[in-house]
Scaffold this active site. Structure first.
Site, mmCIF file in Angstrom:
data_model
loop_
_atom_site.group_PDB
_atom_site.id
_atom_site.type_symbol
_atom_site.label_atom_id
_atom_site.label_comp_id
_atom_site.label_asym_id
_atom_site.label_seq_id
_atom_site.Cartn_x
_atom_site.Cartn_y
_atom_site.Cartn_z
ATOM 1 N N CYS A 181 0.843 -1.190 0.000
ATOM 2 C CA CYS A 181 0.000 0.000 0.000
ATOM 3 C C CYS A 181 0.881 1.244 0.000
ATOM 4 O O CYS A 181 1.796 1.357 0.823
ATOM 5 C CB CYS A 181 -0.917 -0.005 1.222
ATOM 6 S SG CYS A 181 -1.882 1.513 1.415
ATOM 7 N N ASP A 188 0.306 -6.218 0.189
ATOM 8 C CA ASP A 188 -0.853 -6.621 -0.607
ATOM 9 C C ASP A 188 -0.467 -7.890 -1.361
ATOM 10 O O ASP A 188 0.416 -7.858 -2.219
ATOM 11 C CB ASP A 188 -1.250 -5.520 -1.597
ATOM 12 C CG ASP A 188 -1.732 -4.257 -0.910
ATOM 13 O OD1 ASP A 188 -2.387 -4.372 0.140
ATOM 14 O OD2 ASP A 188 -1.452 -3.152 -1.420
#
Length: 275
Positions: A181, A188
């Site tokens: 992120c 992620d």
């Protein structure tokens, strides 16, 4: 113009106690696209498919109802929807009364469409968990890896560039993808699939390229568009589709899909086993 630095992402915020569509936070797609050479005319079609696992409201008698839902945000919308704001928005329905579930669906569709700047389709339920029958997993490759970022398109190449190339159709996938992120730095995780028709793409190079995102900070949607651009420019397939199925966070998972043509790729919609 909204940027992620002004959103709720990365900040401690109270959970809403009443329905509040103003919680939704749009982020301009144009900024991220400009960084990878994408202008007004898009080189792809596609969507961002969201799966929502935590949706609840009250019926006319005050009894809680629960459901799952799928949202389809077109990739040509001017804005993507920031994920934490969507989570908070959906939670704001927990004390809202609806006589019919259809009324809730229409309300969500209207609010998401207003945020994205384009028509967003909303349906209750989720795609089945599955996988492509003809996918070739890159994870089986026995390779040494030393490069974890930034994304390095130099790894991308065709297998035979100086011979008479034979066109192939392949679906290549890896569960080893990780990005981060850009606001919080949280990891992620995703399964990434590249389907193409063209001169064979070097499998080891594609896997090395995927893994070079490991320290990279970029939104899910922008990562997929970067992959699409790099593969298209470096490997010149006649047809190309790129999809990432990100793992769930905050009751949501994001599945961006970018393809050269809606007609060329009949998409088999399913959820990844890790979702």
């Amino acid at each position: 113009m909204n940027t992620s630095h002004y959103s709720v992402l990365g900040h401690a915020v109270p959970y809403p106690k009443a329905y509040d569509p103003s919680l939704l936070f749009p982020i301009s797609r144009a900024v991220g696209r400009a960084q990878i050479g994408i202008g007004v005319v898009l080189p792809f079609v596609g969507e961002d498919r969201w799966h929502a696992y935590e949706l609840s409201w009250l019926d006319a008698r005050g009894k809680p109802c629960v459901a799952t839902a799928t949202f389809h945000v077109p990739c040509d919308s001017p804005y993507l929807i920031e994920s934490k704001s969507l989570k908070l928005y959906l939670n704001s329905f927990s004390a809202e009364v609806f006589n019919r579930a259809e009324a809730l669906r229409l309300r969500i569709a209207a609010d998401l469409s207003a945020c994205a700047g384009a028509a967003v389709a909303v349906e209750f339920g989720l795609p089945p968990v599955g996988g492509g029958d003809k996918e070739i997993s890159l994870d089986r490759l026995n390779v040494d890896i030393e490069d974890y970022g930034p994304p390095n398109p130099d790894y991308l190449s065709n297998v035979a560039q100086n011979l008479i190339e034979e066109m192939v159709e392949e679906t290549l996938t890896s569960t080893l993808f990780k990005s981060n992120c850009p606001v919080t730095g949280q990891p992620d995780w995703a399964s990434v699939t590249v389907r193409y028709f063209g001169v064979p793409i070097d499998h080891e190079g594609l896997l090395r390229y995927f893994i070079s995102f490991r320290h990279h900070a970029e939104f899910h949607e922008q990562c997929v568009e970067r992959i699409f651009q790099d593969v298209l420019q470096r490997c010149s397939p006649q047809c190309l589709a790129v999809e990432a199925r990100y793992t769930r966070r905050g009751g949501l998972d994001i599945n961006p899909l970018r393809t050269t043509s809606e007609m060329a790729w009949p998409i088999s919609v399913f959820r990844d086993p890790r979702q």
